[in-house]
Write a protein that holds these residues in place. Structure first.
Motif, PDB file in Angstrom:
ATOM      1  N   ASN A 232      33.242  40.729  39.623  1.00 51.24           N
ATOM      2  CA  ASN A 232      32.839  40.680  41.088  1.00 51.24           C
ATOM      3  C   ASN A 232      31.931  41.312  41.423  1.00 51.24           C
ATOM      4  O   ASN A 232      31.548  41.785  42.527  1.00 51.24           O
TER       5      ASN A 232
ATOM      6  N   HIS B 208      37.131  39.446  35.234  1.00 51.95           N
ATOM      7  CA  HIS B 208      36.678  39.229  36.676  1.00 51.95           C
ATOM      8  C   HIS B 208      35.485  39.896  37.323  1.00 51.95           C
ATOM      9  O   HIS B 208      35.599  41.160  37.684  1.00 51.95           O
TER      10      HIS B 208
ATOM     11  N   GLY C  38      39.030  43.934  35.592  1.00 52.91           N
ATOM     12  CA  GLY C  38      37.673  43.722  36.662  1.00 52.91           C
ATOM     13  C   GLY C  38      36.525  44.251  35.764  1.00 52.91           C
ATOM     14  O   GLY C  38      36.759  44.642  34.512  1.00 52.91           O
ATOM     15  N   ASP C  39      35.417  44.040  36.271  1.00 52.74           N
ATOM     16  CA  ASP C  39      34.409  44.563  35.625  1.00 52.74           C
ATOM     17  C   ASP C  39      34.236  45.922  35.504  1.00 52.74           C
ATOM     18  O   ASP C  39      33.633  46.649  34.586  1.00 52.74           O
ATOM     19  N   GLY C  40      34.894  46.821  36.600  1.00 52.82           N
ATOM     20  CA  GLY C  40      34.853  48.081  36.638  1.00 52.82           C
ATOM     21  C   GLY C  40      35.935  48.590  35.451  1.00 52.82           C
ATOM     22  O   GLY C  40      35.495  49.504  34.698  1.00 52.82           O
TER      23      GLY C  40
ATOM     24  N   VAL D  60      31.535  44.699  41.855  1.00 54.57           N
ATOM     25  CA  VAL D  60      32.091  45.774  42.697  1.00 54.57           C
ATOM     26  C   VAL D  60      33.393  46.345  42.084  1.00 54.57           C
ATOM     27  O   VAL D  60      34.239  45.534  41.175  1.00 54.57           O
ATOM     28  N   PHE D  61      33.818  47.539  42.611  1.00 52.65           N
ATOM     29  CA  PHE D  61      35.225  48.223  42.448  1.00 52.65           C
ATOM     30  C   PHE D  61      35.904  47.541  43.641  1.00 52.65           C
ATOM     31  O   PHE D  61      35.647  48.154  44.876  1.00 52.65           O
ATOM     32  N   GLY D  62      36.591  46.384  43.483  1.00 49.86           N
ATOM     33  CA  GLY D  62      37.261  45.912  44.790  1.00 49.86           C
ATOM     34  C   GLY D  62      38.427  46.733  45.237  1.00 49.86           C
ATOM     35  O   GLY D  62      38.557  47.192  46.236  1.00 49.86           O
TER      36      GLY D  62
END
Ligand code: TPP
Ligand code: TPP
Ligand code: SF4
Ligand code: SF4
Ligand code: MG
Ligand code: MG
Lengths: 576, 288, 576, 288
Positions: free
Chosen positions: D120, D118, D91-93, D122-124
């Protein structure tokens, strides 16, 4: 004691927490004491989660297995949890979400089908109000009157406007009416006595509240379940409390930012879990060497590694105590319940500042996420002790940050608060904070720092006892097993077994007073939620002592009295 | 530059004779004296490495923290007491290797600190291994066949992160460096000063002579516009026959303190601690 | 035993190591056994460093306090170390670097002024050859012939060409002649017997050599004293040994790179110290959970935090054993000398691969940087055991990475080596490696992994004993105190005290056989180089046992026999 | 795209219905099928987060490692066995917050792996906190008054580090994304594919609709030259009315394996282990 166990199961995203919260608030308003724990998966939608609420007519601190009420928002709740319902218990399910097999399972008395969403929609309300339908349905098993539930909904949705409040109330009434009708012959429990004001909150509320009461001014953290609640709590209330909560790029940055703020003179903290805590190891050692106060909450979850991110365990104790290359003073606290969490958190800041060292507060998912009713906190009990701080006037130009004193505590100066310069280093240093290489200064500085550790030990919090005074059986635990142990002890005593519970709110350094307890003639068991017996090892290494047995849980699920009692060897008590 | 001399440079250091660090520490003292600051109001936050020892050799408060952790530590200190002039100091290994993540994110936060990097293109204190700044081909203890990684360009990276102040100094030009450091301190927001620093012991490539032959002052370029990020980014790639020093890029952006302005009307460290203040929040949890 | 202690003191950058190396090689050639330790500051030039060489006519494994020869390249060597010279010992100093006060100190018999650099220059050689002048001077106190020294110089400088060799030889001769002349009445020691080939090397040579012999194929590390020597050794010899040593951006990257390589099927390692080790905590836990073999060398130095970067301590034991959130299997080895370092390092890779877990090898600055002469390593003793690995043929498409087996060890498949897919996770997982949430699988997986820990314990390396079999006094230690303890035991026995040394090459899990030793009727002392008694705690926690006393050093300087003997309480031995 | 279907997408996932991740996993399978690869020769290395679960949902070997540690882990695996096609996913985080330092240095090393982020914003998995990619003003659990940090530009940063392949995909355009992923895998060296990924639960700003209104394919721009780093860097700042997707920049640089070519003539994992091989090195330490 009258108790009543309600479990609401469903998928993530279905509103379990909403239903739970409505019921928790309403039941508290009605005068119930309660303990409610949550079980959820590491995902945002779907899967199978639950919230389980235990109501009681006096304070309770743990959960029970057998259910009086099961509310099923999904099929899995029926296929997996139906067996937990007591004979005579009531099941409320949504027929619209059940497959054929599950439907067969609920073809039984006391199983009530209630299409929550459909009911809401039929009343012209949005689907999401299904939550209030379900809450109303459960309420019908608790009370003959819906008034308190309506009041609760009014308060909870007040911000969203009158229409929303009324919508929720109307659908709640529908759920209520339907269940009341079907269970008319069933008596509702007696309304509990006493209506003094109470707080209802989770560990993840109590810990940050304790920090705020203690005057924390700076926090930095990186989100990690189950500590995120603490972080978001401080963020949310930062403006009111005048606290900065700065999200960091990683846990290393988080703790170092907090250390920087603390050095500058404010109370500072961070919160994390498992892997994030591990990443803070080096900085913790720095705080130890440089003698900078810092409070770290580690909300434990089952490891190793990412493990089970949303479950509970007490598997970080060993590393909280040991994490360090080299020796430095520290304290590790382990609150056992919401009240202790509040007061210990404030105590942690005092310890950190009085001894100028890192203090770790161990929480875990079970403490973090479980709601409990408690008497309002007594803020006058919060005393802020900032330790030995030099005033501007005293801090002359010859100020020495690491001045050797009898007890190892050097007076602190906040940089910029006097003529003196504050020189700090994680390399070994002299009294002036500048780097040294010689053996003699090194030895002196180690002894100075570790002298503080002895003081911390002398002032360690005593064990918290419950049950029999001259026990034949002793159950020793720490952290969130407190309630489970207390209840097991109570049950044992009620069965004629002289049992005593020993809860350790401070696990490092262990209080010397524990030695006397360990010498009592009772048979002793250590109760802890990890595989290897980390508390047992800790006590063994301190007192060269081994228990008679141990009760351990390491499947990620919380302890309760039954779990403990089931594992006590037969005949362990003369009385039983 | 003013005559005030409150910032003194210590005689005894653990640096090698001739090291570029001496030029830096003298420039720092000169800059601070020039600004008329008081040592007790200045906080140096440094990492571990030869560079990280600088604060021990000049007047001021010192928070000599861990290898690579200068920036978050400095950020925390500055947020706690905005009255302090906070100067973070470290080596290129400290800042761009171990501390790389903080470099990215401290810039994003735009906290009002000055960050001085002693860029000697090696790990000095651990005896000369390659740093992210080492020129390709450099033979070190960990790169017996020469450095092969793409060199890290701190200026271009800082600009890509939209740092508000991006400059390069040279340890061999103290006057110029002192001026840049002053501008960095006066800049409101994160200010990067990467300083070309000869390491006379381990870096046999980027020597004083090497730099002397290449370094030129950006201010000498008529047309150079330090508010044009695109152009500045391009400029930062000039590294060969000619190597520019000076302020590459400067713009004003809101700082982290601006975001917290309602909390920081009084510095955190001067705010009262009062348990009673939590009463209002507690009421959310009160029932009955 | 005939022993001879030579200390060469001076500033960093003055060539101490060169002089030391010349003498070490020449003395070994001459047939001496030796132990040589180094003491240096965290700086590159200046300060005060020394190298101290103990020559003996039989193997020695530790250092002695009293000096036979002191060579002073700087003033501090005279002002600080003159008192260590034995009566009758010789001091060789460079008069050009002494101030007036120091000059007064050396106005004594047996003090020989020798302007090393000036002599080299007078002979038309560069200043840097001062080192060979000094080596020649010392050699004059060891031998009547310079031949072996010349040979050594020829070998050492061969690569630099004949002129350099001859230059060094000529200046060495000058130093030699000068001292021989002034000490003509002084007898040189008898030339030691035996001239079988020997290795002379440091821990920082033996450890990477052991790794290379074990077939390590990948290393990643970030420099940190005193582990850097290991890293640079692998880098330097990487091409010959066909090993990749990749410098990482930080220690987190280093260990994770190594884990990635190990997962892919090669033997992989990293090396670090203190703070770097702390930063690896999380990844170590991942390797434990995902069951990926990995070997980590932690070369200890005094903490907490940056501490004394170039000194020695054994203060990381507690964290090596405990570092983890959650429980996972591991082993911690602690070689006591160069030979053990070589063989244990190879053993570490076998352990890591047989049990698919992380193995920590604890070194420290004293072991890392001390030279010792040992018999050539026996490579036939190195057996490579890669554990349970599935061949391509066996690995069908239904391969399960975490298949539950009786002993908890699942057959490994290297990804790409068969049709099967290798699925690995640090989240709790099922046998197939995919993520799970249920309590039952969790419990089973914990038990599977921890079953391996029991096996590791059962196969733990036994304590290495020396001295009396039925002791009245027992000294227990681990790691680099081995030589000091052995020598203390030898001295005690020679004084009629039945002493036994117990060295623990494996500190975790502790071997069960230790229990029997602890029950012997001797008085027992734990000897360790840290403040808090980390080994003591470890033994206490395992065996619920406390020693009669402890001998600890925490000033960053290495133990030796005298340090231990001085701290034994009087009358501790009937014999003494 | 070829007809081979050896890479299958699992039905059961832990993602929210409608999540952009579905588009990504399908594009990944499509790309791999199109390249005719064998799942047993592909290794996915992922971090922790919703994105990090991807490898569990598609055929291939899986090394699901720690939050933020995808890139060094993938680097080690690729060096050990260069025969594997290594795809890092996170993820981006994971990649730009916790893993930021590795992002910088994996690019510098130029190891031959594909890195799919990925993005998005945010921290999903931890329920919607700000990520380095969040747009300013976004209200999250940790930013009650809105995000204030300068957003991280992964494309510009990668280009500043001289990555050889820098691309952006969009989860809502599987065909295009699959093509980009194929090109990334075929690129020899480090290849970044940042994928705009709607998070239907936590990101109410950057929705499918929002992207649909903005996204356009760079290939549609006649004059666009993907070998011009300066221009590509500039292009990467276009983020507003219009948002470009496609390959921003591509050049060939020597890879890490090239540096080790003499050692890697046979993949490390296939080399014999022989204690005797150390004899030659031991002789350096032998005397007599
Ligand atoms: C966590 C950690 N890793 C490694 C080290 C060892 N170390 C000390 S200084 C240094 C590098 C120094 O290089 P640089 O930051 O460029 O400073 P210089 O000495 O060149 O000024 C390293 C790797 C450390 N102290 N801590
Ligand atoms: C060291 C560490 N810190 C924090 C976490 C908690 N954590 C899990 S996923 C995540 C962020 C997820 O965000 P991202 O990487 O963008 O993935 P997404 O869920 O959005 O796909 C965090 C902070 C962790 N697992 N490990
Ligand atoms: S090693 Fe290099 S950087 Fe360090 S003090 Fe010496 S010359 Fe300066
Ligand atoms: S939280 Fe967002 S990113 Fe995660 S699965 Fe749900 S929609 Fe996708
Ligand atoms: Mg450097
Ligand atoms: Mg994300």
């Amino acid at each position: 004691m009258q108790t009543l166990n309600i479990k609401i199961g469903g998928q993530a995203g279905q509103g379990l927490v909403s239903i739970g919260t409505i019921l928790i608030r309403a039941a508290t308003q009605e005068g119930w004491h309660l303990f409610a724990h949550q079980d959820y998966e590491s995902r945002i939608r779907g899967g199978h989660n639950f919230i389980q609420i235990r109501l009681a007519d006096r304070p309770v601190a743990s959960w029970e297995n057998d259910l009086d009420v099961l509310v099923a928002l999904d099929e899995a709740t029926i296929t997996r949890e139906l067996g937990e319902v007591k004979p005579g218990g009531v099941v409320i399910y949504d027929p619209d979400v059940l497959g054929q097999d599950a439907k067969t399972l609920v073809e039984k008395p006391n199983c009530i089908g209630l299409p929550f969403a459909r009911i809401a929609e039929e009343l012209g309300q949005p689907k999401i109000m299904a939550n209030s339908v379900a809450a109303g349905a459960v309420w019908a098993l608790l009370s003959e009157e819906i008034a308190v539930l309506h009041e609760t909904l009014a308060l909870m949705f007040a911000e969203k406007g009158e229409a929303i409040v009324q919508g929720n109330q109307s659908v709640a009434s529908a759920g209520f009416a339907r269940v009341r009708e079907l269970t008319r012959e069933r008596a509702v429990p007696a309304k509990p006595q006493g209506s003094e004001p109470r707080l209802v909150l989770r560990g993840n509320d109590a810990l940050p509240l304790g920090a705020l009461a203690a005057g924390v001014k700076f926090m930095s953290a990186y989100p990690m379940t189950p500590s995120t609640g603490v972080t978001e709590f401080i963020s949310e209330h930062g403006r009111i409390a005048r606290v900065i909560m700065e999200q960091a790029e990683d846990e290393i940055a988080a703790i170092n930012m907090a250390i920087g703020a603390s050095f500058a003179g404010v109370r500072a903290m961070t919160a994390t879990s498992g892997g994030g805590f591990a990443l803070m190891t080096e900085a913790l050692s720095f705080a130890g060497s440089a003698e900078i106060p810092i409070v770290v909450i580690d909300a434990m979850r089952p490891g190793p590694s990412t493990g089970l991110p949303t479950r509970t365990e007490q598997g970080d104790l060993r590393c909280a105590v040991a994490m360090s290359f080299g020796d430095f003073p520290r304290a590790v606290l382990a609150p056992g319940d919401v009240e202790e969490a509040f007061y210990l958190m404030a105590h942690a800041f005092n310890l950190a500042e009085e001894y100028q060292m890192p203090v770790v507060v161990l929480s875990d998912q079970h403490l973090a996420d479980s709601y409990v009713t408690v008497p309002p906190f007594d803020l006058s009990r919060i005393e802020i002790k900032r330790g030995r701080v030099v005033s501007c006037a005293e801090a002359g130009p010859d100020y020495l940050r690491y001045r050797c004193t009898d007890d190892g505590i050097s007076p602190r100066l906040y940089p910029g608060f006097g003529d003196g310069l504050v020189v700090t280093a994680g390399d070994e240093h002299g009294e002036d904070g500048h780097l040294i290489e010689d053996a003699e200064t090194r030895r002196r500085m180690m002894e100075k720092r570790m002298a503080k550790q002895r003081l911390v030990e002398e002032n360690a919090l005593d064990p918290v006892l419950c049950g029999a005074d001259e026990p034949e059986l002793m159950l020793i635990g720490f952290g969130s097993t407190k309630g489970a142990v207390a209840e097991a002890v109570e049950i044992l005593n009620s069965q004629g077994c002289r049992a005593q519970g020993v809860h350790l709110p401070q696990v490092f350094p262990l209080p010397k007073s524990l030695a006397a307890l360990l010498q009592k003639p009772a048979r002793k068991f250590i109760v802890e939620a990890n595989y290897s017996g980390q508390l047992e090892d800790l006590i063994a290494s301190r007192f060269a002592w081994k228990p008679d047995g141990s009760i351990r849980r390491y499947d990620g699920r919380p302890m309760n009295a039954k779990f403990i009692l089931d594992r006590l060897p037969g005949g362990v008590c003369h009385g039983s | 530059m003013a005559v005030d001399q409150r910032f003194e440079v210590r005689q005894e250091t653990a640096w090698c004779p001739g090291c570029g660090n001496f030029g830096i520490v003298r420039a720092v003292a000169k800059a601070l004296n020039g600004l008329g600051l008081d040592p007790s109001q200045v906080l140096f936050v440094s990492g571990i490495g030869q560079a990280g020892k600088l604060p021990h050799y000049v007047s001021g408060n010192v928070l000599n923290t861990l290898h690579g952790r200068t920036l978050p530590t400095a950020t925390g200190a500055k947020l706690a007491n905005g009255d302090l002039t906070v100067i973070a100091v470290g080596g290129d290994g400290d800042g761009y290797a171990e501390g790389g993540n903080h470099f990215l994110h401290a810039i994003r936060k735009n906290v009002n600190i000055t960050y001085i990097v002693h860029d000697n293109q090696v790990f000095g204190l651990t005896k000369g291994q390659a740093s992210p700044r080492s020129d390709p081909g450099m033979v070190t203890g960990t790169t017996p066949l020469g450095v092969y990684n793409e060199p890290f360009n701190p200026l271009a990276t800082a600009m890509t992160l939209n740092a508000g102040f991006v400059a390069r100094g040279y340890a061999g030009d103290q006057e110029h460096l002192a001026r840049i450091i002053q501008a960095a301190i006066q800049h409101e927001g994160f200010a990067l000063v990467d300083v070309l620093q000869p390491c006379v012991t381990f870096n046999r490539i980027n020597t004083y002579q090497w730099y002397r032959d290449r370094v030129y002052d950006l201010d000498q370029e008529e047309a150079y516009d330090r508010t044009d990020r695109q152009a500045a980014w391009k400029k930062s790639w000039e590294w060969g026959e000619r190597i520019p020093i000076g302020i590459f890029y400067q713009v004003k952006r809101p700082t982290l303190a601006d975001h917290y302005s309602d909390i920081l009307d009084v510095p955190l460290v001067r705010q009262e601690l009062d348990p009673g203040a939590v009463e209002e929040i507690l009421s959310e949890f009160r029932i009955g």
